[in-house]
Design a protein around this motif. Structure first.
Motif, mmCIF file in Angstrom:
data_model
loop_
_atom_site.group_PDB
_atom_site.id
_atom_site.type_symbol
_atom_site.label_atom_id
_atom_site.label_comp_id
_atom_site.label_asym_id
_atom_site.label_seq_id
_atom_site.Cartn_x
_atom_site.Cartn_y
_atom_site.Cartn_z
ATOM 1 N N SER A 17 25.065 52.303 88.463
ATOM 2 C CA SER A 17 23.724 52.792 88.762
ATOM 3 C C SER A 17 22.815 52.286 87.645
ATOM 4 O O SER A 17 22.964 52.674 86.492
ATOM 5 C CB SER A 17 23.716 54.326 88.800
ATOM 6 O OG SER A 17 22.399 54.810 88.917
ATOM 7 N N SER A 28 15.748 49.531 86.886
ATOM 8 C CA SER A 28 15.285 48.188 87.244
ATOM 9 C C SER A 28 15.342 47.238 86.052
ATOM 10 O O SER A 28 15.748 46.076 86.176
ATOM 11 C CB SER A 28 13.858 48.256 87.790
ATOM 12 O OG SER A 28 13.853 48.812 89.090
ATOM 13 N N ALA A 68 22.944 43.635 93.544
ATOM 14 C CA ALA A 68 22.403 44.888 94.073
ATOM 15 C C ALA A 68 22.704 45.003 95.560
ATOM 16 O O ALA A 68 22.719 44.006 96.280
ATOM 17 C CB ALA A 68 20.899 44.933 93.840
ATOM 18 N N ASN A 111 19.190 50.956 96.804
ATOM 19 C CA ASN A 111 18.492 51.808 95.846
ATOM 20 C C ASN A 111 18.065 53.078 96.559
ATOM 21 O O ASN A 111 18.275 53.218 97.770
ATOM 22 C CB ASN A 111 17.325 51.087 95.152
ATOM 23 C CG ASN A 111 16.195 50.716 96.086
ATOM 24 O OD1 ASN A 111 16.327 50.743 97.306
ATOM 25 N ND2 ASN A 111 15.064 50.328 95.525
ATOM 26 N N THR A 164 10.284 53.600 98.047
ATOM 27 C CA THR A 164 11.419 53.243 97.189
ATOM 28 C C THR A 164 10.961 52.934 95.763
ATOM 29 O O THR A 164 11.551 52.109 95.070
ATOM 30 C CB THR A 164 12.184 52.029 97.755
ATOM 31 O OG1 THR A 164 11.263 50.934 97.927
ATOM 32 C CG2 THR A 164 12.852 52.352 99.074
ATOM 33 N N ASN A 195 12.543 51.437 92.570
ATOM 34 C CA ASN A 195 13.691 52.253 92.162
ATOM 35 C C ASN A 195 14.849 51.346 91.759
ATOM 36 O O ASN A 195 15.122 50.329 92.408
ATOM 37 C CB ASN A 195 14.143 53.164 93.302
ATOM 38 C CG ASN A 195 13.214 54.340 93.516
ATOM 39 O OD1 ASN A 195 12.445 54.713 92.633
ATOM 40 N ND2 ASN A 195 13.263 54.943 94.697
ATOM 41 N N PRO A 225 18.554 49.720 91.126
ATOM 42 C CA PRO A 225 19.595 49.471 92.126
ATOM 43 C C PRO A 225 20.956 50.076 91.803
ATOM 44 O O PRO A 225 21.271 50.387 90.654
ATOM 45 C CB PRO A 225 19.707 47.949 92.117
ATOM 46 C CG PRO A 225 19.453 47.597 90.687
ATOM 47 C CD PRO A 225 18.408 48.578 90.206
#
Length: 312
Positions: free
Chosen positions: A89, A92, A107, A110, A118, A242, A244
């Motif tokens: 997790s 960015s 990725a 997200n 997002t 958000n 990835p």
């Protein structure tokens, strides 16, 4: 005699056998998977939040998934670089840093916010009782940041400061402190260690600040719980994508596909685990690809250039 139905049934059986064999192949190579997250809150809070989702992944994938709580963003990057972290997790900026430095990570998803968007924002927070109404009022004061590889807690704040013609935060502020986590930055602000703190914010109900207020982690000098009204935002950035969820590029395609499917099925297959993970503030996971973070890579390059100018 063979007829169309017999042939189709045979083809289906062969496909099922091949898929099962393929799954067994990757399970033999990956009897356990390591999933790394960077804590935005204290370690016990991270475990409570993630444990049900990790248990769900273990069940869906048919192998043990281990939660690894990293000390910082760099630990996640290095964990994927050496192949010890299979799923990560990322923020960015940290994902972009990983890609910039040659980590073979890709990725696949997200978070999708409750309103379907997002993205989120970087905010500069001060105490409402303070006299500070803008960054201009904070020259010579103390700034609290999160981590060098934090998107909303370092890289975007520096980019925003540069737009205000503050290219060197360390010269503008009396002190710039890396607090280590989003929670610590807000604790430092509440306790007066810093005068302004950068942090992440999606909406009034979805932010580290709101999570901490809900858990009464922020206290006044007399020990009473602080409220939302005790904090003031003095600057909000442009929207940030958000961060990835990413897997190692060289893992088997069917393993990566199984991980993706488990993620996207989670809100319906294990609603309780998903809502615990998201505090009920996320709609689900959105499809994503590595190139979605190309703009963030350019942002990282820009922030790096600011550091080089400072050092020259």
């Amino acid at each position: 005699m063979f007829n169309r139905r017999t042939i189709l049934a045979g083809a289906a059986a062969l496909a099922f056998t091949a898929t099962t064999a393929s799954a067994q192949d990757w399970k033999a190579k990956y009897p356990e998977l390591n999933f790394a997250v960077v804590p935005a809150e204290n370690a016990s809070g991270v475990t409570e939040r993630w444990a049900p989702f990790i248990a769900y992944l273990s069940k869906e994938l048919g192998v043990k998934v281990n939660l690894r709580i990293a000390n910082d963003y760099a630990a996640v990057i290095e964990g994927q670089r050496n192949g010890n972290i299979h799923i990560a997790s990322y923020g960015s900026a940290s994902f972009s840093r990983a890609r910039l430095t040659g980590v073979k990570t890709e990725a696949f998803a997200n978070d999708r916010n409750i309103d379907g968007s997002t993205g989120y924002y970087s905010m500069f927070f001060v105490l409402a009782k303070s006299p500070y109404k803008s960054i201009d009022d904070l020259k010579g004061k103390n700034l609290g940041l999160v981590d060098p590889n934090s998107t909303s807690g370092n890289n975007v704040p520096r980019f925003e400061l540069n737009k205000m013609h503050i290219g060197d935060a360390e010269s503008y502020f009396s002190k710039v402190v890396f607090t280590g986590s989003h929670e610590n930055a807000l604790l430092a602000l509440a306790q007066g260690t810093v005068d302004v703190a950068a942090n992440q914010w999606t909406n009034d109900n979805d932010s580290t600040l709101q999570q901490m207020l809900t858990k009464t982690m922020l206290k006044n000098a007399d020990g009473t719980p602080m409220k939302k009204e005790d904090f003031r935002s003095i600057h909000k950035s442009a929207a940030i994508l958000n961060g990835p969820y990413a897997v190692l590029e060289d893992m088997p395609a069917d393993l990566k596909a199984s991980i993706e499917k488990a993620f996207f099925d989670a809100p319906t297959k294990d609603k309780a685990a998903f809502e615990r993970l998201s505090d009920g503030q996320k709609q689900g996971f959105a499809q994503a690809k590595t190139t979605d973070w190309n703009d963030t890579i350019e942002l990282i390059k820009f922030v790096d250039s600011l550091r080089k100018k400072k050092g020259s």
